[in-house]
Design a protein around this motif. Structure first.
Motif, PDB file in Angstrom:
ATOM      1  N   ARG A 152      21.144-101.546  24.323  1.00  0.00           N
ATOM      2  CA  ARG A 152      20.013-101.382  23.410  1.00  0.00           C
ATOM      3  C   ARG A 152      20.529-101.227  21.990  1.00  0.00           C
ATOM      4  O   ARG A 152      21.572-100.611  21.744  1.00  0.00           O
ATOM      5  N   ASP A 153      19.775-101.728  21.015  1.00  0.00           N
ATOM      6  CA  ASP A 153      20.154-101.569  19.615  1.00  0.00           C
ATOM      7  C   ASP A 153      19.737-100.206  19.090  1.00  0.00           C
ATOM      8  O   ASP A 153      20.469 -99.561  18.352  1.00  0.00           O
ATOM      9  N   ARG A 154      18.522 -99.733  19.464  1.00  0.00           N
ATOM     10  CA  ARG A 154      18.045 -98.436  19.036  1.00  0.00           C
ATOM     11  C   ARG A 154      17.084 -97.876  20.066  1.00  0.00           C
ATOM     12  O   ARG A 154      16.584 -98.592  20.928  1.00  0.00           O
ATOM     13  N   GLU A 161      11.979 -91.361  24.331  1.00  0.00           N
ATOM     14  CA  GLU A 161      12.634 -92.065  25.429  1.00  0.00           C
ATOM     15  C   GLU A 161      13.807 -91.282  26.002  1.00  0.00           C
ATOM     16  O   GLU A 161      14.303 -91.593  27.094  1.00  0.00           O
ATOM     17  N   LEU A 162      14.267 -90.258  25.268  1.00  0.00           N
ATOM     18  CA  LEU A 162      15.422 -89.474  25.686  1.00  0.00           C
ATOM     19  C   LEU A 162      15.027 -88.149  26.325  1.00  0.00           C
ATOM     20  O   LEU A 162      15.901 -87.338  26.642  1.00  0.00           O
ATOM     21  N   ALA A 163      13.729 -87.946  26.524  1.00  0.00           N
ATOM     22  CA  ALA A 163      13.244 -86.639  26.980  1.00  0.00           C
ATOM     23  C   ALA A 163      13.845 -86.219  28.313  1.00  0.00           C
ATOM     24  O   ALA A 163      14.088 -85.024  28.546  1.00  0.00           O
ATOM     25  N   VAL A 203      19.523 -94.065  16.907  1.00  0.00           N
ATOM     26  CA  VAL A 203      18.308 -93.302  17.166  1.00  0.00           C
ATOM     27  C   VAL A 203      17.295 -93.652  16.088  1.00  0.00           C
ATOM     28  O   VAL A 203      17.603 -93.588  14.889  1.00  0.00           O
ATOM     29  N   ASP A 204      16.107 -94.019  16.505  1.00  0.00           N
ATOM     30  CA  ASP A 204      15.094 -94.536  15.582  1.00  0.00           C
ATOM     31  C   ASP A 204      14.364 -93.396  14.872  1.00  0.00           C
ATOM     32  O   ASP A 204      13.193 -93.117  15.115  1.00  0.00           O
ATOM     33  N   VAL A 205      15.089 -92.706  13.988  1.00  0.00           N
ATOM     34  CA  VAL A 205      14.514 -91.666  13.125  1.00  0.00           C
ATOM     35  C   VAL A 205      15.069 -91.887  11.724  1.00  0.00           C
ATOM     36  O   VAL A 205      16.189 -92.400  11.559  1.00  0.00           O
ATOM     37  N   PRO A 206      14.332 -91.506  10.683  1.00  0.00           N
ATOM     38  CA  PRO A 206      14.752 -91.844   9.318  1.00  0.00           C
ATOM     39  C   PRO A 206      15.942 -91.051   8.803  1.00  0.00           C
ATOM     40  O   PRO A 206      16.641 -91.496   7.900  1.00  0.00           O
ATOM     41  N   ASP A 207      16.212 -89.860   9.319  1.00  0.00           N
ATOM     42  CA  ASP A 207      17.268 -89.015   8.750  1.00  0.00           C
ATOM     43  C   ASP A 207      18.348 -88.685   9.767  1.00  0.00           C
ATOM     44  O   ASP A 207      18.840 -87.561   9.834  1.00  0.00           O
TER      45      ASP A 207
END
Length: 303
Positions: free
Chosen positions: A104-106, A111-113, A186-190
């Motif tokens: 997976r790319d991101r 999804e990690l719960a 991880v698809d988060v901005p920070d």
């Protein structure tokens, strides 16, 4: 007591030809290995003291004067503490090879719960960052492995004990070649960490400590490199006078080292010399045959 300790250090530095010492704390030793390796090449006699500490311990060490600097990836609190940003880098998700997320790319946090995480005890960046990411979504991470050594996280992930958030520095250093994992964003901005150099502005800094602060901020932090290593199997080091002996032959070897050896092999197939360090040269020059005495020449002429 801190003022007395600073005075003692100043007197010791005045007597010490090495110009004193520098004490540094970091959350993981991997973060500072390269910059310290480079610093030692410029200050070979520097007395460097290194501590591995979490955020709370680093704040205490700075306040007490136990360390001069901290290389921290989280905010340190305390009076008179000053900091400067060294750099920032992305935190990546490491997963075992063959994991459902491998390839997976991101990935998003929800999804990690249900995934087990390899992480650190509270006080370390990896744990603080993981808890914060999950709290935003009203989740609590499942923990399968909790330790005190951030550098071991990738090994635990590779062994299949879980997944983990690891700074991108590990990927750039090529650790995946001997500790294989797959990397996912991880698809988060920070999703990044900020490295800072922190010090107590009221504490005494030796000439060596001041030199270290200048060195570590002289270039982007992630571009610091270790000095070139000696070849495996020969740990002798080459001094400046020895380095001048190399360069006459191919690949940096002297011309006479290129001649055929007894078994027909060529000397240039051996490991190259270690440059930029100190010690006897490798490979050694072939010894010249001893000069014959003048009486031997006279005897040859008379006969």
């Amino acid at each position: 007591m801190s003022a007395l300790d600073d005075g003692r250090r100043a007197l010791d530095d005045a007597r010490d030809a090495r110009l004193g010492q520098v004490s540094i704390a970091s959350e993981t030793l991997l973060t500072v290995a390269r910059v310290l390796g480079g610093f030692r090449t410029t200050q070979p006699l520097a007395d460097v003291r290194l501590f591995q500490s979490d955020g709370e311990e680093m704040s205490r060490q700075l306040r007490s004067g136990q360390v001069d600097f901290c290389v921290a990836s989280q905010r340190l609190s305390g009076p008179r503490l000053k900091s400067i940003e060294l750099g920032r880098e992305e935190c990546l998700l490491a997963v075992p090879l063959g994991h459902r997320l491998d390839g997976r790319d991101r990935v998003t946090v929800p999804e990690l719960a249900d995934e087990p995480f390899v992480t650190m005890r509270p006080g370390h960046l990896q744990r603080t960052f993981l808890d914060r990411l999950f709290a935003v979504h009203g989740l609590v991470p499942r923990l399968s492995c909790v330790g005190d050594e951030p550098g071991a996280s990738q090994d635990m992930v590779s062994a299949g004990l879980g997944i983990g958030l690891i700074p991108a520095m590990s990927r750039r250093l090529g650790t995946s070649t001997h500790v294989p994992v797959a990397w996912v964003r991880v698809d988060v901005p920070d999703c990044h960490r900020v490295l800072t150099l922190v010090w107590n502005e009221g504490s005494y800094l030796s000439p060596t400590a001041l030199a270290f602060s200048e060195f570590i901020t002289s270039r982007p932090f992630m571009t610091h490199r270790l000095p070139e290593q000696c070849p495996v199997g020969d740990r002798r080091r080459v001094g400046s006078s020895s380095r001048r002996a190399f360069g006459a032959g191919s690949g940096g070897f002297p011309a006479d080292a290129m001649e055929g050896t007894a078994d027909g092999a060529r000397a240039d197939r051996r490991s190259p010399p270690c440059r930029g360090l100190t010690g006897p040269a490798w490979p050694p020059r072939r010894a010249r045959p001893p000069a014959r005495p003048s009486c031997w020449r006279r005897c040859r002429t008379s006969t």
